[in-house]
Design a protein around this motif. Structure first.
Motif, PDB file in Angstrom:
ATOM      1  N   PHE A  70      -8.801   6.927  -3.683  1.00 27.44           N
ATOM      2  CA  PHE A  70      -8.261   7.960  -4.576  1.00 27.44           C
ATOM      3  C   PHE A  70      -9.332   8.451  -5.534  1.00 27.44           C
ATOM      4  N   GLU A  71      -9.153   9.693  -5.996  1.00 26.66           N
ATOM      5  CA  GLU A  71     -10.062  10.253  -6.987  1.00 26.66           C
ATOM      6  C   GLU A  71      -9.392  10.216  -8.355  1.00 26.66           C
TER       7      GLU A  71
ATOM      8  N   LEU B  95       0.528   6.496  -6.966  1.00 26.98           N
ATOM      9  CA  LEU B  95      -0.728   7.196  -7.273  1.00 26.98           C
ATOM     10  C   LEU B  95      -0.605   8.696  -7.044  1.00 26.98           C
ATOM     11  N   LYS B  96       0.135   9.055  -6.011  1.00 24.75           N
ATOM     12  CA  LYS B  96       0.304  10.467  -5.645  1.00 24.75           C
ATOM     13  C   LYS B  96       0.882  11.262  -6.815  1.00 24.75           C
ATOM     14  N   ASN B  97       1.760  10.606  -7.563  1.00 24.00           N
ATOM     15  CA  ASN B  97       2.429  11.292  -8.669  1.00 24.00           C
ATOM     16  C   ASN B  97       1.830  10.972 -10.026  1.00 24.00           C
ATOM     17  N   HIS B  98       0.682  10.279 -10.032  1.00 27.90           N
ATOM     18  CA  HIS B  98       0.093   9.860 -11.306  1.00 27.90           C
ATOM     19  C   HIS B  98      -0.715  11.008 -11.917  1.00 27.90           C
ATOM     20  N   PRO B  99      -0.493  11.319 -13.200  1.00 27.66           N
ATOM     21  CA  PRO B  99      -1.181  12.464 -13.805  1.00 27.66           C
ATOM     22  C   PRO B  99      -2.710  12.324 -13.859  1.00 27.66           C
ATOM     23  N   ARG B 100      -3.226  11.098 -13.826  1.00 25.81           N
ATOM     24  CA  ARG B 100      -4.683  10.886 -13.925  1.00 25.81           C
ATOM     25  C   ARG B 100      -5.372  10.885 -12.551  1.00 25.81           C
TER      26      ARG B 100
ATOM     27  N   ALA C  40       0.841  -1.208   0.000  1.00 21.67           N
ATOM     28  CA  ALA C  40       0.000   0.000   0.000  1.00 21.67           C
ATOM     29  C   ALA C  40       0.876   1.259   0.000  1.00 21.67           C
ATOM     30  N   ALA C  41       1.974   1.223   0.756  1.00 23.60           N
ATOM     31  CA  ALA C  41       2.870   2.385   0.808  1.00 23.60           C
ATOM     32  C   ALA C  41       3.458   2.660  -0.577  1.00 23.60           C
ATOM     33  N   THR C  42       3.812   1.601  -1.298  1.00 21.58           N
ATOM     34  CA  THR C  42       4.370   1.756  -2.646  1.00 21.58           C
ATOM     35  C   THR C  42       3.306   2.270  -3.616  1.00 21.58           C
TER      36      THR C  42
ATOM     37  N   TYR D 103      -4.717   8.084   2.447  1.00 27.79           N
ATOM     38  CA  TYR D 103      -3.910   6.965   2.928  1.00 27.79           C
ATOM     39  C   TYR D 103      -3.379   7.323   4.314  1.00 27.79           C
ATOM     40  N   THR D 104      -3.470   6.402   5.243  1.00 28.68           N
ATOM     41  CA  THR D 104      -3.070   6.679   6.628  1.00 28.68           C
ATOM     42  C   THR D 104      -1.553   6.881   6.790  1.00 28.68           C
ATOM     43  N   GLY D 105      -0.763   6.515   5.778  1.00 24.59           N
ATOM     44  CA  GLY D 105       0.676   6.731   5.854  1.00 24.59           C
ATOM     45  C   GLY D 105       1.106   8.023   5.174  1.00 24.59           C
ATOM     46  N   ASP D 106       0.151   8.812   4.690  1.00 27.05           N
ATOM     47  CA  ASP D 106       0.475  10.079   4.025  1.00 27.05           C
ATOM     48  C   ASP D 106       0.897  11.099   5.084  1.00 27.05           C
TER      49      ASP D 106
END
Ligand SMILES: *Cc1c(COP(=O)(O)O)cnc(C)c1O
Length: 392
Positions: free
Chosen positions: A312-313, A274-279, A267-269, A285-288
């Motif tokens: 995620f949106e 996802l954080k850096n995904h353009p879409r 999940a961390a990976t 996420y609880t580790g954010d």
């Protein structure tokens, strides 16, 4: 023994005899008898330990219950036929001799909200809500309402908010109430609410603990005070787990710490990707480090493992685009439930929050572009590849 060792050993090899099975068998017998009827009488009178009838006790269930108590802490556990049956027993046992007033988190699992309104409210129980991640507001409301019980989730669904269980437990105790925590999302590997002062912990055992998508069940683990009412209610209602499911749960839990570690690492990976995904827009996420409850999370869940759930949106997506995204997934399973060995997606607007009006959903932050992801134990490269190809 450490957590991982308890998961493997607790509950098993209890029956004396020259041949001891290494794991607990499935006891299907509904009733038990003894050499003489006097002994049966003593068993019924609780004068000597022993099994009488499977609605009261079953050796397979008892082994599973011991295993869960070893992991979650507390005085004992009841295994129920579903997580929902467990929540009902927990609430009713908490309110047995308390004010018929519940203060609940406003971010509960959908069926838990239905339970409050469809089952408990018609019996005259007063239901109130609060934003449990707002500690000040929660403590004020506890003092004002003096509820007989407070009901919350350790990590909420699907926006993964975390409340200060220890402070809420203290305030609840002060007004004579009891705190029930649904620990399904965090699991006892990350967080043990009883150690933080909660009175009852409930689980959908269907999810991370059993972990293989092959059994439905619930666990109610509680302190000494609540164990007796929980068991008494169960003897009367009979919402007990069947022995076949108890066996599957016990088998699953032996590898639960291993699976959960891998799921949290994956999940961390996935979060970083996802954080850096353009879409992708917002990611929950609880580790954010930027999570709104990060300080509380780091205090209550201090280790490296922060949970295996993400939401995620998808940017500029509505129902149609989300359906297309879910249909393009090849390995990831688009099915209700979570915590299984396989990665799963769920569309809250279609399932868990279907009954909530679109306007209310929007206010709650559960938009039509929000997808929930339960990260499994697969190779993380395969999870990322599948997400990437489906996001296009
Ligand atoms: C699934 C779930 C439940 C209900 O459990 P069942 O086993 O489906 O009855 C309760 N709480 C949470 C947080 C859940 O995810």
């Amino acid at each position: 023994m450490k957590f991982q060792s308890k998961a493997v050993h607790a509950g098993d090899r209890k029956n004396p005899g020259s041949q001891i099975p290494v794991t607990t068998p499935i006891y299907t017998a509904t009733s038990y008898f003894y050499d003489d009827i006097e002994t049966v009488d003593k068993v019924f009178a609780h004068e000597i330990p022993g099994f009488a009838y499977s609605r009261y006790h079953n050796p397979t269930n008892e082994a599973l219950e011991e295993q869960i108590t070893a992991l979650e802490g507390g005085a004992g556990t009841l295994a129920t036929a579903s997580g929902m049956a467990g929540i009902q027993i927990a609430v009713q046992s908490a309110l047995t001799d308390r004010r018929k007033c519940i203060l609940a988190s406003n971010a509960l699992y959908g069926a838990s909200i239905s339970l409050l309104h469809m089952v408990l409210e018609p019996f005259g129980i007063d239901i109130n809500y609060v934003d449990i991640s707002n500690t000040e507001a929660t403590l004020q409301k506890i003092e004002k309402l003096q509820p007989g019980c407070v009901l919350m989730e350790s990590i909420s669904n699907p926006l993964l908010r975390v409340g200060e269980i220890d402070k809420i437990a203290e305030a609840t105790k002060k007004v004579g109430g009891s705190l029930i925590v649904d620990n399904t999302f965090a699991t006892p590997l990350l967080l043990r609410p009883l150690e933080l002062g909660a009175n009852i912990v409930v689980h959908s055992g269907t999810k991370f603990m059993s972990g293989h998508g092959d059994m439905l069940g619930g666990f109610v683990t509680c302190d000494t005070e609540h164990l007796d009412p929980v068991r008494t209610l169960s003897r009367v209602y009979g919402p007990v787990l069947g022995p076949f499911s108890a066996y599957l749960a016990m088998r699953g839990i032996k590898t639960f710490p291993l699976r959960m570690e891998r799921q949290c690492q994956n999940a961390a990976t996935v979060f970083e990707a996802l954080k850096n995904h353009p879409r992708i827009g917002k990611v929950y996420y609880t580790g954010d480090p930027a999570h709104p409850d990060a300080a509380v999370i780091n205090r209550l869940i201090p280790g490296e493992l922060k949970g295996a759930m993400l939401s995620f949106e998808v940017k500029d997506a509505g129902r149609e685009e989300i359906f297309a995204f879910l249909n393009r997934l090849e390995m990831i399973v688009a099915a209700t439930s979570l915590g299984d060995v396989h990665t799963m997606t769920l569309y809250p607007a279609m399932s868990s929050h279907r009954e909530v009006s679109p306007k209310q959903r929007e206010r709650m932050g559960i938009t039509d572009s929000l997808v929930r992801l339960s990260v499994g134990i697969e190779a993380v490269e395969d999870i990322l590849d599948d997400l990437n190809q489906a996001l296009q």
